[in-house]
Every structure is written in C-alpha cells, then in structure tokens.
Design an enzyme around this catalytic site. Sequence first.
Site, PDB file in Angstrom:
ATOM      1  N   GLY A 244       0.822  -1.204   0.000  1.00  0.00           N
ATOM      2  CA  GLY A 244       0.000   0.000   0.000  1.00  0.00           C
ATOM      3  C   GLY A 244       0.848   1.242   0.000  1.00  0.00           C
ATOM      4  O   GLY A 244       2.031   1.190   0.328  1.00  0.00           O
ATOM      5  N   PRO A 245       0.249   2.371  -0.359  1.00  0.00           N
ATOM      6  CA  PRO A 245       1.002   3.620  -0.408  1.00  0.00           C
ATOM      7  C   PRO A 245       1.503   4.036   0.982  1.00  0.00           C
ATOM      8  O   PRO A 245       1.013   3.515   1.991  1.00  0.00           O
ATOM      9  CB  PRO A 245      -0.012   4.634  -0.950  1.00  0.00           C
ATOM     10  CG  PRO A 245      -1.331   3.965  -0.918  1.00  0.00           C
ATOM     11  CD  PRO A 245      -1.131   2.513  -0.786  1.00  0.00           C
ATOM     12  N   PRO A 246       2.462   4.933   1.030  1.00  0.00           N
ATOM     13  CA  PRO A 246       3.032   5.337   2.307  1.00  0.00           C
ATOM     14  C   PRO A 246       1.978   5.960   3.219  1.00  0.00           C
ATOM     15  O   PRO A 246       1.060   6.618   2.754  1.00  0.00           O
ATOM     16  CB  PRO A 246       4.089   6.378   1.933  1.00  0.00           C
ATOM     17  CG  PRO A 246       4.196   6.363   0.471  1.00  0.00           C
ATOM     18  CD  PRO A 246       3.077   5.608  -0.110  1.00  0.00           C
ATOM     19  N   GLY A 247       2.152   5.725   4.487  1.00  0.00           N
ATOM     20  CA  GLY A 247       1.292   6.383   5.470  1.00  0.00           C
ATOM     21  C   GLY A 247      -0.056   5.730   5.670  1.00  0.00           C
ATOM     22  O   GLY A 247      -0.910   6.286   6.343  1.00  0.00           O
ATOM     23  N   THR A 248      -0.254   4.536   5.085  1.00  0.00           N
ATOM     24  CA  THR A 248      -1.567   3.930   5.227  1.00  0.00           C
ATOM     25  C   THR A 248      -1.658   2.975   6.409  1.00  0.00           C
ATOM     26  O   THR A 248      -2.696   2.375   6.624  1.00  0.00           O
ATOM     27  CB  THR A 248      -1.949   3.172   3.942  1.00  0.00           C
ATOM     28  OG1 THR A 248      -0.818   2.464   3.478  1.00  0.00           O
ATOM     29  CG2 THR A 248      -2.419   4.132   2.882  1.00  0.00           C
ATOM     30  N   THR A 251       2.817  -0.564   8.913  1.00  0.00           N
ATOM     31  CA  THR A 251       3.609  -0.878  10.094  1.00  0.00           C
ATOM     32  C   THR A 251       2.704  -1.039  11.315  1.00  0.00           C
ATOM     33  O   THR A 251       2.892  -1.940  12.126  1.00  0.00           O
ATOM     34  CB  THR A 251       4.640   0.230  10.345  1.00  0.00           C
ATOM     35  OG1 THR A 251       5.297   0.505   9.126  1.00  0.00           O
ATOM     36  CG2 THR A 251       5.642  -0.184  11.373  1.00  0.00           C
ATOM     37  N   HIS A 467      -5.460  34.043 -14.952  1.00  0.00           N
ATOM     38  CA  HIS A 467      -5.060  32.629 -15.034  1.00  0.00           C
ATOM     39  C   HIS A 467      -6.026  31.752 -14.230  1.00  0.00           C
ATOM     40  O   HIS A 467      -6.588  30.790 -14.749  1.00  0.00           O
ATOM     41  CB  HIS A 467      -3.623  32.488 -14.511  1.00  0.00           C
ATOM     42  CG  HIS A 467      -3.099  31.100 -14.503  1.00  0.00           C
ATOM     43  ND1 HIS A 467      -2.172  30.637 -15.408  1.00  0.00           N
ATOM     44  CD2 HIS A 467      -3.364  30.057 -13.691  1.00  0.00           C
ATOM     45  CE1 HIS A 467      -1.897  29.382 -15.158  1.00  0.00           C
ATOM     46  NE2 HIS A 467      -2.610  28.994 -14.108  1.00  0.00           N
ATOM     47  N   GLU A 468      -6.221  32.120 -12.989  1.00  0.00           N
ATOM     48  CA  GLU A 468      -7.099  31.295 -12.143  1.00  0.00           C
ATOM     49  C   GLU A 468      -8.539  31.366 -12.630  1.00  0.00           C
ATOM     50  O   GLU A 468      -9.273  30.377 -12.572  1.00  0.00           O
ATOM     51  CB  GLU A 468      -7.018  31.728 -10.672  1.00  0.00           C
ATOM     52  CG  GLU A 468      -5.621  31.704 -10.059  1.00  0.00           C
ATOM     53  CD  GLU A 468      -4.894  30.392 -10.249  1.00  0.00           C
ATOM     54  OE1 GLU A 468      -5.554  29.361 -10.460  1.00  0.00           O
ATOM     55  OE2 GLU A 468      -3.651  30.392 -10.223  1.00  0.00           O
ATOM     56  N   ASP A 542       1.218  23.592 -14.392  1.00  0.00           N
ATOM     57  CA  ASP A 542       0.052  23.091 -15.122  1.00  0.00           C
ATOM     58  C   ASP A 542       0.500  22.258 -16.320  1.00  0.00           C
ATOM     59  O   ASP A 542      -0.010  21.157 -16.558  1.00  0.00           O
ATOM     60  CB  ASP A 542      -0.792  24.262 -15.658  1.00  0.00           C
ATOM     61  CG  ASP A 542      -1.492  25.020 -14.546  1.00  0.00           C
ATOM     62  OD1 ASP A 542      -1.583  24.466 -13.434  1.00  0.00           O
ATOM     63  OD2 ASP A 542      -1.939  26.151 -14.796  1.00  0.00           O
TER      64      ASP A 542
HETATM   65  C1  NHX Z   1       7.933  31.293  -9.690  1.00  0.00           C
HETATM   66  N1  NHX Z   1       5.698  30.800  -8.996  1.00  0.00           N
HETATM   67  O1  NHX Z   1       8.226  30.105  -9.539  1.00  0.00           O
HETATM   68  C2  NHX Z   1       6.673  31.834  -9.121  1.00  0.00           C
HETATM   69  C3  NHX Z   1       6.920  32.427  -7.775  1.00  0.00           C
HETATM   70  C4  NHX Z   1       0.662  31.207 -13.197  1.00  0.00           C
HETATM   71  C5  NHX Z   1      -0.525  32.726 -11.691  1.00  0.00           C
HETATM   72  N2  NHX Z   1       8.729  32.083 -10.344  1.00  0.00           N
HETATM   73  O2  NHX Z   1      -1.122  27.143 -12.207  1.00  0.00           O
HETATM   74  O3  NHX Z   1       1.705  29.849  -8.989  1.00  0.00           O
HETATM   75  O4  NHX Z   1       5.187  30.769 -11.147  1.00  0.00           O
HETATM   76  O5  NHX Z   1      -3.530  27.555 -11.422  1.00  0.00           O
HETATM   77  C6  NHX Z   1       2.366  23.071  -6.851  1.00  0.00           C
HETATM   78  C7  NHX Z   1       1.353  23.927  -7.241  1.00  0.00           C
HETATM   79  C8  NHX Z   1       5.560  25.916  -8.966  1.00  0.00           C
HETATM   80  C9  NHX Z   1       3.675  23.353  -7.185  1.00  0.00           C
HETATM   81  C10 NHX Z   1       1.656  25.052  -7.974  1.00  0.00           C
HETATM   82  C11 NHX Z   1       5.288  24.781  -8.247  1.00  0.00           C
HETATM   83  C12 NHX Z   1       3.273  26.461  -9.031  1.00  0.00           C
HETATM   84  C13 NHX Z   1      -0.116  28.053 -10.317  1.00  0.00           C
HETATM   85  C14 NHX Z   1       4.973  27.922 -10.161  1.00  0.00           C
HETATM   86  C15 NHX Z   1      -0.232  30.416 -11.025  1.00  0.00           C
HETATM   87  N3  NHX Z   1      -2.461  27.848 -10.686  1.00  0.00           N
HETATM   88  N4  NHX Z   1       3.014  29.093 -10.596  1.00  0.00           N
HETATM   89  C16 NHX Z   1      -1.261  27.645 -11.158  1.00  0.00           C
HETATM   90  C17 NHX Z   1       1.835  29.444 -10.107  1.00  0.00           C
HETATM   91  C18 NHX Z   1       5.048  30.332 -10.070  1.00  0.00           C
HETATM   92  C19 NHX Z   1       4.579  26.747  -9.382  1.00  0.00           C
HETATM   93  C20 NHX Z   1       3.990  24.492  -7.910  1.00  0.00           C
HETATM   94  C21 NHX Z   1       2.981  25.336  -8.303  1.00  0.00           C
HETATM   95  C22 NHX Z   1       0.395  31.536 -11.754  1.00  0.00           C
HETATM   96  C23 NHX Z   1       0.649  29.180 -10.966  1.00  0.00           C
HETATM   97  C24 NHX Z   1       4.203  29.137  -9.813  1.00  0.00           C
HETATM   98 ZN    ZN Z   2      -2.727  27.220 -13.375  1.00  0.00          ZN
END
Ligand code: NHX
Ligand code: ZN
Length: 674
Positions: A244-248, A251, A467-468, A542
């Site tokens: 199973g995956p970790p933390g399930t 142990t 974007h959002e 993304d």
């Molecule tokens: C950078 N961060 O890295 C800056 C600070 C496009 C408005 N230079 O797609 O925040 O660009 O819909 C998990 C989740 C890196 C891990 C999100 C690692 C995002 C997030 C890069 C919005 N929302 N991008 C998005 C965003 C960025 C990043 C992540 C992560 C943005 C976008 C981060």
């Molecule tokens: Zn995004």
Amino acid sequence: MSEEKNKNNKPANPGPNSNKPFKFNMAWMYGLIIVMLLAVFFTNTNSGSNKELGWSEFQKYAEENTFSKMAVNLSDRKVIATIKPELVSAILGASTDTFAIKNPLKKAGEATVTVIIPSVDKFTDYYNSLVLKKEIDATISYNEGNSLLWTIAIQVLPIVIIVFIWIFLFRRMSGGSGGPFGVGKTKAQLYDKSSTQSKKVTFKDVAGLSEAKQEVEEIVDFLKNPAKYTDLGAKIPKGALLVGPPGTGKTLLAKAVAGEADVPFFSLSGSDFVEMFVGVGASRVRDLFRQAKEKAPCIVFIDEIDAVGRARGRNPSMGANDERENTLNQLLTEMDGFGSNSGVIILAATNRVDILDKALLRAGRFDRQINVDLPELNDRKEIFLVHLRDIKIDESVDTEFMARQTPGFSGADIANVCNEAALIAARNGKEFVQKDDFMNAVDRIVGGLEKKSKVTTVEERRTIAIHEGGHATLSWMLEYANPLVKVTIVPRGKALGAAWYMPEERQITTYQQLQDEMCATLGGRAAEELVLGKISTGAYNDLERVTKQAYAMVVYYGMSNLLPNLNYYDASGQDWGFTKPYSDETATLIDSEVKRIINEQYARAQAILTECKIQHMALAELLLEKEVIYADDLEKIFGKRKWLSRSQEILAQQGLVDPEETVAEKTEDSGEEK
Ligand code: NHX
Ligand code: ZN
C-alpha cells in the site's frame, strides 16, 4: 552497540565467540590506540626536549668543561652529552626539576644535549686534544647506535600492527557470523513480553482497513492455535506482504498483529541488510532467521522490503547490485529453508509490489498479499475519530464533513491535519479547536504556507486573476471536470494562486473525464494568451501535469487513436535506458500523439474561453476584489450550471453548496472565514 542489545535480548544464548579466551572488541582497540599514542609521545619527548646544539656552540661549551659524560653514537654521527647538574639551568634555561618533569623517562638531575659531529674520528681527535690541552673531566663512551634500529622499529611497528589488525578483521569477517563489531549481526529490534514496550498496539488502534484487518486476524489465529490448521493437514503460511502507499498504516497493522498474537516480534527495515561490506547482508539474513527460529512462534516484520527485494538485474554484466542480490538470494533460501510449521511468520511491507522479484512472491514464500489502500470516506471518518480522541474540539467539528474534505489523504496525513489544526487554534489563542482550524490545516497541508506578504505588482495580480479565472471558467463549463470548491489569488507555498477542486473518489477514469481535466488545467495558460496576449512562466506546473497525463494516456492507457490498446509499462522499476520496449518509429508516434492530445485540448480551452469572455472577465474582477471566491460566487456570474447533474450534485451532497441557502447569507459566511 548492537552486540550489547542482542545480549540483553537473549541471555540464554551467548554469541558463538564468547567462550574464546581472547575476545576482540572495542576495549582492545582503544588499548592499542593508547599504547601507540604513548609510544609516539615518548619518542617525541626524548629527542624533542633534548636541546640540540650546533658543532661550534658545542665546542664552546665543551671547552668550558660543561659536560660530565659524552656518549658517541657510532652509526649516526651524534654525540649525546650529559650536562653537569649545577650547569643545567644556564644552558637549558630551566631548572633540572622542571626538566625532569617534562621528561619522565630521565632520572632527575640528568640533562643532555645532542650534537651532530662532523665525523667520529674528528670528534675523537677533538676530544683527545681537549683532554690534553684543557683539563676537562668528561668521560667518553662509544656505543653501536641502537638509535638507528630504534628509528626503524618506530617506522615499521605501526605497519606491522595495522597488518595484524587487518588479518584479524578478515578472519572474523569471512569466518564467524559476527564480523567485526557485530557487522554481520541482524539489526532487528525485538519486542516481546519481557521487553518493556510502553504500549501494546491492538486491532482496536487500527482504524479503517477492515478487509486488511480481517486477513491479518487469520494470521494471528495461526499463531494462537496452529493445531486447528495442522490437524486438517493445512500448512501454515510463511509470509504475508502488506502492500500500500506510504502512510496507510502497514507498520501499525504489523504491530497490531504482534500485539494481538502475544508472540515475540522482530522489526527491521529492508535497508538494514544493506551495508558496504561484502557478504554482510546475507550474513544478517542468516542471523535474523537463526534468532527467529529460536524464538518461534514469532513474527518477523521487514519494512520497505523493496530495498532488498527489487527484481534481480537482467543483464549480469552490470554487476553493480551483486551485494543486494546475494542478500535477496539468502532471504529466498531462508524462507524456503525452514519447515512451514516452525512458526515463524514473515510480514513485509512495501509500496511497490510491481518491482519486487517474482521469486519472492511465489507461493511458499510471501504467499498472500494484503492490500492496504488509501482510506475511503468511512475509513477516514474512523481515522479522524481516533486522532480526535486527544484533541479538545467544540461542536462545530463534524468528522463526516472533514472526511469528505480530505479525499486521497492517508492515515498519516489525517493525523497531520489534526495536529496542525490544534497548532493553528493554539496560535490564535483559542480554547477549542474549531471547524475552520481544520479547514485551514487541510489547505496548509495540501498547498503549503499562506504567504499574504508576498510582493506582487498590480500587473502580476491581474495575470494571476486571469489565469485562475481561466481554470475556474473551464471547470464550470466542462461536464466532466472536477467540481470547483474555491479559487484564490492568495499565494500559498510555491503557488501564486490556485483553483481548488473536489476530486470525485472514483476507481476508474474515462477518456472524457481525462480530456475535460486536461482542458481545465490548460485553461490558465489559454486565458493568459487570449486576454493578455502574453504568456508567462507561471503555468509550468500546469503544463507538467498535462504533459504527464497525456503521456500516460498514450503509453499506459492505450487511449490514442494511432497507438490504440497498447501499454508500455515497465514493471521492473528501472529506467529503460537503452532498451525501450518500442521502436524508434513508435517513439516518434508517441511524441506526436502526446502533442496532438495537448494541442486539441488547448484549442478547446481557447474556444470555450472566447465564448465565455464576459463571464471570465467578471470572474477575474471579482477575484481581484475578494481574493478568494467560492463555488456559489461562480453561480452568480454564470447562472445555474448546465450540467448541474454530476458535479453540483457532489458539491451539494458534500455540504459545500446548499441549494436552499440564499446567496446573501453565504457571502457573509465566507467573508467571515477569511
Ligand atoms: C515562480 N511561482 O516560480 C513563481 C513564484 C501562473 C498565476 N517564479 O497554475 O503559482 O510561477 O492555477 C504546486 C502547485 C511551482 C507546485 C503550484 C510549483 C506552481 C499556479 C509555479 C499560477 N495555478 N506558478 C497555477 C503558479 C510560479 C509553481 C507548484 C505550483 C500563476 C501558478 C508558480
Ligand atoms: Zn494554473
């Protein structure tokens, strides 16, 4: 250290070496080191605190009749002259006493100087002429110069000692089961009745996992009354693999088995077998099974067995994993080696069965696999109840609701949520932990720390909102996209903004669902391009997700038209390296299919966003104004969702959207929360 532990555990069985008169251990090692240090110290002081004089300086002193004795060393052109006691301080600048203290090998009152002479003949001539000319009363003696021998001895002795130790270690390593300092001993921890185990884990402490528990209860029954099974001619299973995956709680489950069965329980990790010395892993396996058989009936629990159990290499020329393979072979032999009724049951845990060696999984070794999956809704509720036992909560906390809010969380994650919620409540000086502390804790664990103070320019904020807003618009418009919970432009963790979804807990995903999810994920970048005419780096996360998903669709799920019904999954867990299981042409096809899938979805995202431009812009404005908006704010902008059916149903069912509730009330609610 480990040697001591073993001794405590099994006083009845002293190690195989303890009856030898000469036992090599750490004390001997320290003794040797101290002796060597002392030797170096004394040889140094002997020559170091002797003053060395130049030849002419020596002549000056000699003519003043300073010395009582001169010892000529024939081999290395050296004279050691003893100073008359009453003159010592004048020459050495210290009293005889302190000198004697400095050099404890010398008799008190005796101080010497050393001088390098031009040659023994010259010195003898000089001495004779001095005795004739002036009246000096120094006696002269000649010796064969054992100092040369001594120097050689000093240089050679350490080497001899090192060689001696080396040979000794080698003998021990290849011969006995112990090895130097117990290297070949098993590192298994033993828990049994005598050991002062603080708290016994029982099945009551294991929340959820009802099926796994049932399977495991059978093992307990084997151990408690084996006769019931053996009388019928059944053989008792040798091992069970918890997968199973970790933390399930693999142990935890194993500990509960030991607690319920009331038998000794050896616990160790697969990586405990691994050591840089050759043969140690195999030797540890042997030692483990020897000990286990002595304690039978008992349970041996090997955590993270993939560290040793990984499939043996296919091309033997690599040779890098020889040591691990030896260990695995030894494990395989041992599991076959003891009779099935010896009462040793092996439990092992791993999160990657697919990479384990097939020989391990065959019947007669780990003949049953017990799946320990991520908890489902009801399991999560139970787990929450277990962890909330020690937390002061008020009546606003609803375990049902929280279980619904935490899809995909493991038991360990839930424990973390509870703890984090309590910390947040304490930070805010609350007396009880409340519902929104738990919600904040979930956000915190999924998304990371909220960073309200992150500096963003107006332009950046607009980009983030668009974007959002793009994600939100698409997930609203697409039938199979996950239902939206909230959209935020408050930075959290690495992300500058996020759209939060409530994933359905489904077992399989259809092609349409994958498509819609990819389209919604691409919506952020598409919105940037459409509205602003500029794209930003921010979308890389993304894009990474979409690319992986599209690749999986082509290579694993057989979902592309040009490569239908094909799966190129490699179970060995090793990189393909030079031997991809498909041809170069197929590789080109895979690439082009991945590109096609993504391009299609991107175009679709752009089309939908163009169609809903007005709503999208309104959404972005609202986001800039409120920073966090919820599903019902979207409803205000878009009107009732076209396919309310699926997603909205889930949201309503999960208590996030109450169809009866008026919009005004809800807005107040969410304003309060932030
Ligand atoms: C950078 N961060 O890295 C800056 C600070 C496009 C408005 N230079 O797609 O925040 O660009 O819909 C998990 C989740 C890196 C891990 C999100 C690692 C995002 C997030 C890069 C919005 N929302 N991008 C998005 C965003 C960025 C990043 C992540 C992560 C943005 C976008 C981060
Ligand atoms: Zn995004």
